[in-house]
Design an enzyme around this catalytic site. Structure first.
Site, short mmCIF file in Angstrom:
data_model
loop_
_atom_site.label_atom_id
_atom_site.label_comp_id
_atom_site.label_asym_id
_atom_site.label_seq_id
_atom_site.Cartn_x
_atom_site.Cartn_y
_atom_site.Cartn_z
N ASN A 297 0.86 -1.19 0.00
CA ASN A 297 0.00 0.00 0.00
C ASN A 297 0.89 1.23 0.00
OD1 ASN A 297 -0.99 2.30 2.04
ND2 ASN A 297 -2.77 1.53 0.92
N THR A 323 -4.35 0.27 -3.19
CA THR A 323 -4.75 1.47 -2.45
C THR A 323 -5.92 1.11 -1.55
OG1 THR A 323 -6.44 2.29 -4.00
CG2 THR A 323 -4.14 2.89 -4.45
N GLU A 324 -6.05 1.82 -0.44
CA GLU A 324 -7.16 1.55 0.47
C GLU A 324 -8.51 1.81 -0.18
OE1 GLU A 324 -5.50 5.61 1.87
OE2 GLU A 324 -4.83 3.86 0.76
N ALA A 325 -8.52 2.60 -1.27
CA ALA A 325 -9.76 2.89 -1.98
C ALA A 325 -10.28 1.67 -2.74
CB ALA A 325 -9.56 4.05 -2.95
#
Length: 650
Positions: A297, A323-325
């Protein structure tokens, strides 16, 4: 059959005073801009709805008034529960001025709470946030004195600490998609991310609330394939078509990019290279920590440059950037497109990505840092008189196997120059980052150390590592004077036992050959053998064991070298600047013991680090081996040649 298409004004008229409203969006992407604008307009025109509670995961705006930044008008909001405040600075200022109540909770926790709300559950148990400002023992995520209600509580279950996050029921959900049919079935074919739209819609619907979807277009009933429907029409009450189209930009810097939506694959060879400045230097050094075959990440700012370096160095096919998205794989985008990815392997919902992160799926994260203290605590959420918020920082940093914090050594006006591979500080930044006391603990170095989590702090001029005694200076850039350029600009003195020079390739404007390093392709070059003296030399200087594969590769290379000799050998091991990630030390020592007992007549290690020598002695003694750990290569050589019985043996 009900036609759910309506106008934005008609949809806003359904929102009542005091409602809890949630909205989608990630940084500058996937924001239902028209809905935010319509809510702002109705309040300014009618004075209603007012006293709303805003619940949101990530920042959704441009930091200049768009997105949720439109909702700053006094009386419109009463309370905010958010992962990020930095994208709505006037709302953040209202919280700091005690005009509204506010909570800053971890982004992943809020994302997962949508599911709890949808399922009618009271909240969420999680370890995320322990020993940070979210822990009720250190503030419970409250951003001001006006905020009194405790929505985070600590519990001990079966001897383990947990935090319980109370769910806030949702009345209104703003979501976004690409296409909708008249029944409200929503698809997202031109969206960069799917985020939490389904969970948010379900949370509002199951609470008897309303779901308002902003889309680009209306399509014929039944024309969306069932598997392409991301939010079914049974959950949607109103569909609003964005008008003008600029209200439905992919993000604030890009109207539409089919490479980000995954509709096409784009060539990566033509991507622009980063200029060799302080940001690239930091990204290059951080890239040396990338784990092949691992999940990674990258945070916003200096860390997102690691994706560009991975592409330049042809490393991207060997790692999976996320990505955290919700983006998995591909080349991660930066700038206004941060959170999305070109040539992604998959796009997950945000709450599912945080399930993966919280459960330990990440091998490495690289995150930014605003402040750091002597114990390795990091602040990235509230500093310089501003309430920024933690975003996904806490979920990610606490649960990744290894962490790299990346950023410039000082902030505010820093200027550097590179001259013949030497780094020179032209103008020092106005603000110190390495301070005696940080304003807020977003990452607990003490907690990380207690769990043996490997942590590095990478800047353009030096590198620190976390130890159980605080942070230690381990690398310095060529051309940098420790006293003048480092210690003079810190509010504390770090540990300094074995400082080596940062890799010279980082500071030269040409490919570094990083891939060979990450794959340990040149590891065999570190082993030489002299048959006349039956002496094997193992040079581990400056090398690091960052992942389990490194232990396996080292064991394989040494075993192959020993087998070629046809006999047991005497060996000298150079461990100057050699680092072993704390959570891999046991694996490394098992390898050492295996090789000693199977292939060694006698072995001597040497290192200038007193701590490394002590640690090796303790580890080998506990395994019934007589350790000889020396400070210099000469001492090791004399000991081996002088007395064959004076080495280490099983």
């Amino acid at each position: 059959m009900q036609d759910k298409t309506t106008t934005a004004d008609q949809a806003m008229a359904l929102i009542r005073d005091g409602d809890v409203v949630t909205t989608t969006g990630f940084v500058q992407s996937c924001i239902p801009e028209m809905l935010h604008a319509a809510l702002e307009k109705r309040f300014l025109d009618k004075g209603h709805p007012r006293d709303l509670t805003l619940v949101m995961c990530a920042g959704a705006g441009d930091s200049k008034g768009l997105g949720t930044g439109r909702l700053h008008h006094e009386g419109l909001l009463k309370r905010v529960i958010a992962g990020n405040f930095g994208r709505m600075p006037k709302v953040a200022q209202a919280a700091m001025d005690e005009k509204i109540c506010g909570y800053n909770l971890p982004q992943g926790v809020i994302s997962q709470l949508y599911r709890a709300c949808a399922a009618g559950q009271p909240g969420l148990f999680s370890k995320v946030g322990l020993h940070t400002f979210v822990d009720p023992r250190y503030g419970g995520g409250k951003v001001n004195k006006k905020t009194q209600e405790d929505i985070v509580k600590s519990h001990v279950i079966d001897g383990e600490e947990w935090l319980f996050y109370k769910a806030t029921k949702i009345d209104v959900a703003f979501i976004r998609g690409t296409s909708a049919d008249p029944s409200g079935n929503i698809s997202m074919e031109k969206e960069a991310l799917t985020l939490d739209c389904l969970a948010q819609a379900m949370a509002a619907h199951n609470n008897g609330g309303i779901v308002i979807a902003q889309v680009e277009r209306i399509v014929e009933e039944g024309s969306i394939s069932p598997k392409d429907v991301k939010v079914p029409g049974i959950l949607v009450d109103c569909v609003v078509v964005a008008d003008p189209p600029e209200m439905h930009r992919m993000n604030y810097g890009v109207m539409y990019d089919p490479g980000l939506s995954g509709e096409i694959r784009v060539p990566t060879k033509g991507m622009l290279k980063m200029p060799l400045d302080q940001r690239k230097i930091i990204a290059r050094r951080a890239a040396f920590e990338l784990p092949p075959n691992g999940a990674v990440n990258l945070g916003v700012g200096a860390p997102d440059g690691v994706a560009a370096i991975a592409n330049e160095e042809k490393v991207t096919p060997y790692i999976t950037l996320t990505t955290e998205a919700g983006a998995v794989g591909g080349v991660l985008a930066g700038g206004s497109s941060f959170g999305s990815s070109r040539n992604a392997h998959a796009i997950m919902d945000q709450n599912q990505m945080f399930d993966f992160y919280d459960g330990g799926g990440l091998d490495l994260t690289c995150l930014g840092m605003a402040e750091c203290d002597a114990w390795g605590n990091v602040n990235s959420s509230r500093f310089g008189g501003k309430l920024n918020g933690s975003g996904g920082f806490i979920n990610i940093s606490q649960n990744s196997r290894a962490v790299v914090f990346a950023g410039t050594f000082t902030a505010g006006g820093l200027q550097i120059a590179l001259e013949d591979g030497q780094l020179r500080i032209v103008q020092e930044g106005r603000n110190r980052k390495f301070v005696q006391d940080i304003e807020q603990i977003t990452f607990s170095g003490t907690y990380a150390s207690s769990r043996n989590q490997p942590v590095l702090y990478v800047t353009e001029r030096c590198v620190f590592q976390l130890t159980d005694r605080g942070i230690e200076l381990i690398e310095v850039a060529p051309g940098i004077d420790i006293d003048r350029d480092i210690l003079a600009h810190m509010s504390f003195r770090p540990l300094m036992e074995n400082v080596i020079e940062m890799d010279a390739r980082i500071f030269q404007d040409k490919p570094m050959g990083l891939l060979d390093d990450l794959l340990n392709a040149n590891l065999a070059d570190r082993v030489t053998y002299e048959a006349e003296r039956n002496m094997m030399f193992v040079n581990l200087e400056g090398w690091s064991i960052k992942k389990k594969q490194d232990v396996e590769d080292l064991t394989r290379v040494l075993e192959e070298a020993c087998k070629k000799t046809g006999r047991k050998v005497k060996s000298i091991v150079n461990q100057n600047g050699f680092r072993v990630a704390e959570d891999l030390y046991e694996d490394y020592m098992k390898s050492v013991v295996y090789l000693l007992k199977r292939y060694s007549v006698t072995t001597a290690h040497f290192s200038t680090s007193a701590f490394m020598r002590l640690k090796m002695r303790e580890a080998l003694s506990s395994r019934s081996l007589r350790p000889h750990i020396f400070e210099t290569s000469e001492e090791a050589r004399v000991a081996l040649e002088g007395s064959g019985a004076s080495g280490m043996r099983g």
